[in-house]
Design a protein around this motif. Structure first.
Motif, PDB file in Angstrom:
ATOM      1  N   ALA A   1      20.277   0.957  91.435  1.00 46.19           N
ATOM      2  CA  ALA A   1      20.852   0.323  90.503  1.00 46.19           C
ATOM      3  C   ALA A   1      22.439   0.334  90.590  1.00 46.19           C
ATOM      4  O   ALA A   1      23.036  -0.615  90.504  1.00 46.19           O
ATOM      5  CB  ALA A   1      20.706   0.847  88.985  1.00 46.19           C
TER       6      ALA A   1
ATOM      7  N   SER B   1      23.445  -2.192  92.888  1.00 47.54           N
ATOM      8  CA  SER B   1      23.364  -3.487  92.155  1.00 47.54           C
ATOM      9  C   SER B   1      24.916  -3.935  91.283  1.00 47.54           C
ATOM     10  O   SER B   1      25.456  -4.957  91.187  1.00 47.54           O
ATOM     11  CB  SER B   1      22.361  -3.768  91.001  1.00 47.54           C
TER      12      SER B   1
ATOM     13  N   SER C   1      27.371  -6.871  92.320  1.00 46.07           N
ATOM     14  CA  SER C   1      27.632  -7.980  91.011  1.00 46.07           C
ATOM     15  C   SER C   1      29.330  -7.812  90.921  1.00 46.07           C
ATOM     16  O   SER C   1      29.817  -9.030  90.787  1.00 46.07           O
ATOM     17  CB  SER C   1      27.023  -7.523  89.768  1.00 46.07           C
TER      18      SER C   1
ATOM     19  N   ARG D   1      28.570 -11.785  84.280  1.00 43.17           N
ATOM     20  CA  ARG D   1      27.190 -11.782  83.555  1.00 43.17           C
ATOM     21  C   ARG D   1      26.388 -12.926  84.301  1.00 43.17           C
ATOM     22  O   ARG D   1      25.026 -12.944  84.531  1.00 43.17           O
ATOM     23  CB  ARG D   1      27.300 -12.229  82.159  1.00 43.17           C
TER      24      ARG D   1
ATOM     25  N   TRP E   1      24.545 -11.503  87.661  1.00 45.97           N
ATOM     26  CA  TRP E   1      23.992 -10.054  87.280  1.00 45.97           C
ATOM     27  C   TRP E   1      22.894  -9.628  88.302  1.00 45.97           C
ATOM     28  O   TRP E   1      21.907 -10.499  88.267  1.00 45.97           O
ATOM     29  CB  TRP E   1      23.978  -9.627  85.984  1.00 45.97           C
TER      30      TRP E   1
ATOM     31  N   THR F   1      19.785  -7.345  88.925  1.00 45.13           N
ATOM     32  CA  THR F   1      19.015  -6.547  88.053  1.00 45.13           C
ATOM     33  C   THR F   1      18.194  -5.582  88.727  1.00 45.13           C
ATOM     34  O   THR F   1      17.598  -4.693  88.013  1.00 45.13           O
ATOM     35  CB  THR F   1      18.256  -7.501  87.543  1.00 45.13           C
ATOM     36  N   ASP F   2      18.232  -5.392  90.143  1.00 42.47           N
ATOM     37  CA  ASP F   2      17.528  -4.496  90.597  1.00 42.47           C
ATOM     38  C   ASP F   2      17.786  -2.875  90.515  1.00 42.47           C
ATOM     39  O   ASP F   2      18.963  -2.379  90.303  1.00 42.47           O
ATOM     40  CB  ASP F   2      17.611  -4.617  92.304  1.00 42.47           C
TER      41      ASP F   2
ATOM     42  N   ARG G   1      14.971  -3.457  81.017  1.00 47.01           N
ATOM     43  CA  ARG G   1      15.797  -4.650  80.484  1.00 47.01           C
ATOM     44  C   ARG G   1      17.056  -3.844  79.837  1.00 47.01           C
ATOM     45  O   ARG G   1      18.115  -4.348  80.021  1.00 47.01           O
ATOM     46  CB  ARG G   1      15.010  -5.565  79.782  1.00 47.01           C
TER      47      ARG G   1
ATOM     48  N   SER H   1      19.613  -2.354  81.955  1.00 45.27           N
ATOM     49  CA  SER H   1      20.285  -3.519  82.917  1.00 45.27           C
ATOM     50  C   SER H   1      21.334  -3.998  81.868  1.00 45.27           C
ATOM     51  O   SER H   1      22.588  -4.020  82.567  1.00 45.27           O
ATOM     52  CB  SER H   1      19.017  -4.315  83.363  1.00 45.27           C
ATOM     53  N   ALA H   2      20.844  -4.501  80.560  1.00 44.18           N
ATOM     54  CA  ALA H   2      21.869  -4.978  79.997  1.00 44.18           C
ATOM     55  C   ALA H   2      23.048  -4.302  79.562  1.00 44.18           C
ATOM     56  O   ALA H   2      24.153  -4.729  79.485  1.00 44.18           O
ATOM     57  CB  ALA H   2      21.057  -5.606  78.603  1.00 44.18           C
TER      58      ALA H   2
ATOM     59  N   ARG I   1      25.316  -4.309  82.431  1.00 48.57           N
ATOM     60  CA  ARG I   1      26.056  -5.537  82.791  1.00 48.57           C
ATOM     61  C   ARG I   1      26.971  -5.524  81.858  1.00 48.57           C
ATOM     62  O   ARG I   1      28.294  -6.023  82.285  1.00 48.57           O
ATOM     63  CB  ARG I   1      24.741  -6.838  82.247  1.00 48.57           C
TER      64      ARG I   1
END
Ligand code: SF4
Length: 268
Positions: free
Chosen positions: A40, A43, A47, A73, A76, A78-79, A84, A87-88, A91
């Motif tokens: 993560a 990621s 991003s 956004r 983004w 998500t890996d 979720r 991740s959100a 983000r």
């Protein structure tokens, strides 16, 4: 017959310095051993880099901090996150990071280049790599590298980075503009670590890189001549093995470091 130049990137040299076995699995073993799941924290880094790259392509009137957050956004990655919700949450945290960072930039101060491929040769190396950003200030180039890890960086990190030094050397030669200053921009803390190189300090980094390249070449030749892979590309186990993509293939690394979930590298 003269030996061919050793073609390399900063990651390639660093992989061997960190752990010869990891180097072998990354660059020599074919087919390459399967890697672990994506991280993560990688990621987040990808991003943020992508958003900051695209921000400079936005027409000047729209090049605002809010737009930087929007770009983050939109693309983004998500890996690697737990779910979720995590991740959100990250983000939005990363969007705030790029908004805060770009709020401190002059959007009209166009960099000389962003995500620029640079390359140069030395007596032993054919070096290439990609620079996050090249600024031009007071007639000189400045290498800017974005960082999103947990730890703020220091002047010693900037000065000791062979990658930054080789970028500076390559960029200066390619663009025929002096390039001595290198900067690590740590977005989570909003800090900048700076080093000013001299011809001598750049040369020291070249020598170090050539010495690593020469060790790699010797080990590779021995491997191809039939030497034991673990003898010439020995493992270098330590706490960082938790984050190694190849730890599942490495008993020595697993013995000295705990397994980590893919999101555990996030600075929660
Ligand atoms: S787990 Fe550690 S010792 Fe093993 S290859 Fe990876 S970095 Fe090297």
């Amino acid at each position: 017959m003269p030996r061919r130049l050793f073609s390399c990137t900063p990651s390639r040299l660093a992989a061997f310095e960190d752990c010869p076995r990891r180097y072998r699995m990354t660059y020599l073993d074919r087919p390459a051993p399967p890697k672990g799941p994506p991280w993560a924290h990688t990621s987040v880094g990808v991003s943020v880099h992508n958003a900051l790259h695209r921000w400079w392509d936005v027409p000047l009137p729209a090049r605002t901090p809010e737009r930087a957050g929007g770009l983050l956004r939109m693309a983004w990655v998500t890996d690697g996150f737990r779910d979720r919700e995590q991740s959100a949450a990250w983000r939005e945290r990363a969007a705030a990071m790029v908004e805060g960072y770009t709020a401190g930039l002059d959007p009209a101060a166009e960099p000389r280049a962003v995500e620029r491929q640079v390359a140069t040769r030395t007596e032993q190396l054919a070096f290439h790599g990609r620079v996050d950003r090249l600024d031009q200030r007071a007639g000189e180039l400045v290498v800017v590298d974005y960082k999103t890890g947990r730890r703020p960086l220091t002047e010693a990190d900037a000065r000791g980075s062979s990658a930054l030094a080789l970028y500076a050397l390559a960029a200066g030669r390619m663009l025929r503009t002096p390039c001595r200053r290198v900067e690590l921009h740590h977005l989570p803390s909003g800090t900048v670590a700076v080093a000013e190189h001299t011809d001598a300090s750049l040369q020291r980094h070249v020598q170090r890189a050539e010495s690593v390249a020469s060790d790699i070449t010797e080990a590779t030749d021995r491997l191809r001549a039939g030497a034991d892979a673990d003898a010439v590309f020995a493992p270098s186990p330590g706490p960082l093995c938790s984050w190694c993509d190849f730890r599942r293939h490495c008993p020595q690394g697993r013995a000295v470091s705990p397994d980590r979930e893919p999101w555990e590298g996030l600075a929660e």
